[in-house]
Design a protein around this motif. Structure first.
Motif, PDB file in Angstrom:
ATOM      1  N   ALA A  43       0.756  -1.206  -0.070  1.00 21.59           N
ATOM      2  CA  ALA A  43       0.054   0.040   0.099  1.00 21.59           C
ATOM      3  C   ALA A  43       0.965   1.149  -0.029  1.00 21.59           C
ATOM      4  N   ALA A  44       2.011   1.077  -0.036  1.00 20.97           N
ATOM      5  CA  ALA A  44       3.193   2.226   0.135  1.00 20.97           C
ATOM      6  C   ALA A  44       3.321   2.889  -1.208  1.00 20.97           C
ATOM      7  N   PRO A  45       3.546   4.211  -1.165  1.00 17.23           N
ATOM      8  CA  PRO A  45       3.831   4.807  -2.661  1.00 17.23           C
ATOM      9  C   PRO A  45       5.152   4.460  -3.230  1.00 17.23           C
ATOM     10  N   TYR A  46       5.294   4.721  -4.515  1.00 17.59           N
ATOM     11  CA  TYR A  46       6.532   4.652  -5.198  1.00 17.59           C
ATOM     12  C   TYR A  46       7.093   3.235  -5.354  1.00 17.59           C
ATOM     13  N   LEU A  47       6.457   2.164  -5.080  1.00 16.75           N
ATOM     14  CA  LEU A  47       6.714   0.818  -5.083  1.00 16.75           C
ATOM     15  C   LEU A  47       7.706   0.414  -6.296  1.00 16.75           C
ATOM     16  N   ARG A  48       7.382   1.014  -7.270  1.00 15.40           N
ATOM     17  CA  ARG A  48       7.956   0.636  -8.352  1.00 15.40           C
ATOM     18  C   ARG A  48       9.455   1.272  -8.465  1.00 15.40           C
ATOM     19  N   CYS A  49       9.762   2.123  -7.568  1.00 16.06           N
ATOM     20  CA  CYS A  49      11.122   2.575  -7.496  1.00 16.06           C
ATOM     21  C   CYS A  49      12.001   1.596  -6.791  1.00 16.06           C
ATOM     22  N   ALA A  50      11.633   0.664  -5.987  1.00 17.24           N
ATOM     23  CA  ALA A  50      12.331  -0.250  -5.176  1.00 17.24           C
ATOM     24  C   ALA A  50      13.484  -0.900  -6.459  1.00 17.24           C
ATOM     25  N   LEU A  51      14.281  -0.988  -5.750  1.00 15.16           N
ATOM     26  CA  LEU A  51      15.503  -1.830  -6.416  1.00 15.16           C
ATOM     27  C   LEU A  51      16.054  -3.119  -5.740  1.00 15.16           C
ATOM     28  N   SER A  52      15.790  -2.849  -4.495  1.00 15.19           N
ATOM     29  CA  SER A  52      16.323  -4.115  -3.429  1.00 15.19           C
ATOM     30  C   SER A  52      15.461  -4.095  -2.292  1.00 15.19           C
ATOM     31  N   VAL A  53      15.213  -5.320  -1.941  1.00 21.51           N
ATOM     32  CA  VAL A  53      14.384  -5.773  -0.698  1.00 21.51           C
ATOM     33  C   VAL A  53      15.055  -6.742   0.196  1.00 21.51           C
ATOM     34  N   THR A  54      15.353  -6.546   1.375  1.00 24.88           N
ATOM     35  CA  THR A  54      15.902  -7.330   2.290  1.00 24.88           C
ATOM     36  C   THR A  54      15.098  -7.869   3.670  1.00 24.88           C
ATOM     37  N   LEU A  55      14.946  -8.935   3.809  1.00 24.81           N
ATOM     38  CA  LEU A  55      13.759  -9.264   5.061  1.00 24.81           C
ATOM     39  C   LEU A  55      14.697  -9.240   6.265  1.00 24.81           C
ATOM     40  N   LEU A  56      13.729  -8.685   7.272  1.00 29.88           N
ATOM     41  CA  LEU A  56      14.706  -8.590   8.495  1.00 29.88           C
ATOM     42  C   LEU A  56      14.210  -9.523   9.496  1.00 29.88           C
ATOM     43  N   TYR A  57      14.949  -9.703  10.598  1.00 26.90           N
ATOM     44  CA  TYR A  57      14.534 -10.495  11.717  1.00 26.90           C
ATOM     45  C   TYR A  57      14.426 -12.046  11.519  1.00 26.90           C
ATOM     46  N   PRO A  58      15.480 -12.693  10.916  1.00 28.49           N
ATOM     47  CA  PRO A  58      15.606 -13.963  10.483  1.00 28.49           C
ATOM     48  C   PRO A  58      15.073 -14.727  11.844  1.00 28.49           C
ATOM     49  N   PRO A  59      14.538 -16.118  11.879  1.00 25.76           N
ATOM     50  CA  PRO A  59      14.156 -16.806  10.792  1.00 25.76           C
ATOM     51  C   PRO A  59      12.868 -16.121  10.315  1.00 25.76           C
ATOM     52  N   ALA A  60      12.648 -15.818   8.964  1.00 21.01           N
ATOM     53  CA  ALA A  60      11.668 -15.210   8.179  1.00 21.01           C
ATOM     54  C   ALA A  60      10.099 -16.137   8.282  1.00 21.01           C
ATOM     55  N   SER A  61       9.273 -15.467   8.434  1.00 18.03           N
ATOM     56  CA  SER A  61       7.991 -16.281   8.250  1.00 18.03           C
ATOM     57  C   SER A  61       7.126 -15.821   6.716  1.00 18.03           C
ATOM     58  N   LEU A  62       7.873 -15.146   6.051  1.00 19.36           N
ATOM     59  CA  LEU A  62       7.311 -14.796   4.832  1.00 19.36           C
ATOM     60  C   LEU A  62       7.246 -15.977   3.852  1.00 19.36           C
ATOM     61  N   THR A  63       5.950 -16.158   3.454  1.00 22.80           N
ATOM     62  CA  THR A  63       5.862 -17.404   2.626  1.00 22.80           C
ATOM     63  C   THR A  63       5.609 -16.833   1.051  1.00 22.80           C
ATOM     64  N   ASN A  64       5.015 -17.696   0.156  1.00 26.62           N
ATOM     65  CA  ASN A  64       4.638 -17.438  -1.211  1.00 26.62           C
ATOM     66  C   ASN A  64       3.732 -16.682  -1.457  1.00 26.62           C
ATOM     67  N   VAL A  65       2.614 -16.275  -0.554  1.00 27.92           N
ATOM     68  CA  VAL A  65       1.529 -15.464  -0.607  1.00 27.92           C
ATOM     69  C   VAL A  65       2.177 -14.240  -0.363  1.00 27.92           C
ATOM     70  N   GLY A  66       2.720 -13.813   0.820  1.00 32.88           N
ATOM     71  CA  GLY A  66       3.306 -12.533   0.838  1.00 32.88           C
ATOM     72  C   GLY A  66       4.246 -12.178  -0.274  1.00 32.88           C
ATOM     73  N   LEU A  67       5.099 -13.254  -0.695  1.00 29.97           N
ATOM     74  CA  LEU A  67       6.028 -12.796  -1.920  1.00 29.97           C
ATOM     75  C   LEU A  67       5.130 -12.433  -3.125  1.00 29.97           C
ATOM     76  N   ARG A  68       4.247 -13.064  -3.436  1.00 31.25           N
ATOM     77  CA  ARG A  68       3.512 -12.543  -4.731  1.00 31.25           C
ATOM     78  C   ARG A  68       3.025 -11.264  -4.557  1.00 31.25           C
ATOM     79  N   ARG A  69       2.417 -11.040  -3.488  1.00 35.47           N
ATOM     80  CA  ARG A  69       2.085  -9.628  -3.081  1.00 35.47           C
ATOM     81  C   ARG A  69       3.218  -8.226  -3.442  1.00 35.47           C
ATOM     82  N   LEU A  70       4.160  -8.943  -2.923  1.00 34.38           N
ATOM     83  CA  LEU A  70       5.624  -7.895  -3.018  1.00 34.38           C
ATOM     84  C   LEU A  70       6.055  -7.913  -4.456  1.00 34.38           C
ATOM     85  N   VAL A  71       6.288  -8.816  -5.165  1.00 33.34           N
ATOM     86  CA  VAL A  71       6.936  -8.791  -6.432  1.00 33.34           C
ATOM     87  C   VAL A  71       5.793  -8.233  -7.494  1.00 33.34           C
ATOM     88  N   GLU A  72       4.544  -8.566  -7.249  1.00 31.23           N
ATOM     89  CA  GLU A  72       3.650  -7.915  -8.261  1.00 31.23           C
ATOM     90  C   GLU A  72       3.485  -6.231  -8.091  1.00 31.23           C
TER      91      GLU A  72
END
Length: 275
Positions: A43-72
């Motif tokens: 929901a944040a602005p300027y998402l298409r400006c993002a060049l890199s994304v790093t997950l914080l606080y491993p071990p991560a609980s991000l799944t394919n569902v969240g990943l799809r929302r992100l990369v789209e």
């Protein structure tokens, strides 16, 4: 600062809104490693400006569902660090479908296997980390060669199930590979001639492997600049020449005689010992 807070600052006042909406602020993002954070991020602005994304606080609980929302919403990503997430082979297919400009892809400790590597489709990929993926074998290395060998320069396959045949396939197919992490892999002294057969490899990590002190010695004494070195990593008589300059070893294979360190110094090779 997490993207969620950046978006919240936009509601403080007009000045904060203008500042938090600057495209430069959204190019390199650190994301809380949950599907909920990925949804809020979208929901944040300027998402298409993002060049890199790093997950914080491993071990991560991000799944394919969240990943799809992100990369789209971030189809221009060039670096994606999904270390220790719950991404599976399907997640690799999702990334390949939306982010073909990825140059750095870190899948360390995720749930990706050989099947997922068959979905790699990144023409500009330069660095790939598959460390701590026990489901990655020699078969997966063939997928890497077939799918993304054109520009691949650095590959980390530490603590995978890759053996000598997989390393041989990698070095034969990835003609620009200069950094290779084999730490914890199921290789021994039989991998030494394979490494020496590469004219592009500059750095290799052999810590926590079965490569013996004698194997490291053979690698050092046969690598490095050759007095007959011509151009392109070959000698004047046309033979391939190894140009290894950095070798990482562990305590199990670090008991090297002094003459090995002397030979390494003369050849411009650095031996780094992991304690």
């Amino acid at each position: 600062m997490p993207p969620r807070q950046r978006a919240q600052f936009r509601a403080v006042c007009w000045g904060w809104c203008e500042l938090a909406s600057a495209p430069e602020l959204w190019r390199h993002l650190e994301l809380e490693s949950t599907d909920e954070a990925a949804a809020a991020f979208c929901a944040a602005p300027y998402l298409r400006c993002a060049l890199s994304v790093t997950l914080l606080y491993p071990p991560a609980s991000l799944t394919n569902v969240g990943l799809r929302r992100l990369v789209e919403h971030c189809d221009g990503l060039q670096k994606l660090d999904l270390s220790w997430s719950k991404i599976t082979d399907e997640g690799v297919r999702v990334i390949a479908a939306h982010c073909r400009d990825v140059r750095w892809l870190i899948l360390r400790g995720s749930l990706v296997t050989d099947a997922g590597l068959d979905s790699l489709d990144f023409p500009r990929l330069e660095r790939l980390s598959l460390a701590d993926l026990l489901g990655v074998t020699d078969a997966g290395m063939k997928h890497v060669v077939r799918r993304c060998s054109a520009g691949l320069a650095a590959l980390d396959i530490g603590w995978t199930s890759v053996r000598c045949d997989g390393v041989r396939a990698l070095l034969a197919g990835c003609v620009h590979l200069h950094t290779l992490g084999l730490w914890g892999c199921r290789v021994g002294d039989n991998v030494v001639p394979v490494l020496l057969g590469s004219s592009t490899l500059r750095e290799v990590n052999l810590s926590s492997t079965a490569v013996s002190a004698r194997g490291v010695e053979a690698l050092v004494c046969a690598a490095g600049p050759d007095p007959l070195l011509g151009s392109g990593g070959t000698t004047r008589d046309g033979r391939s020449c190894s140009l290894l300059s950095v070798i990482y070893v562990g305590v199990c294979n670090a008991c090297l005689p002094d003459h090995v360190y002397a030979a390494a110094s003369q050849r411009g090779i650095t031996i780094v010992v992991y304690k």
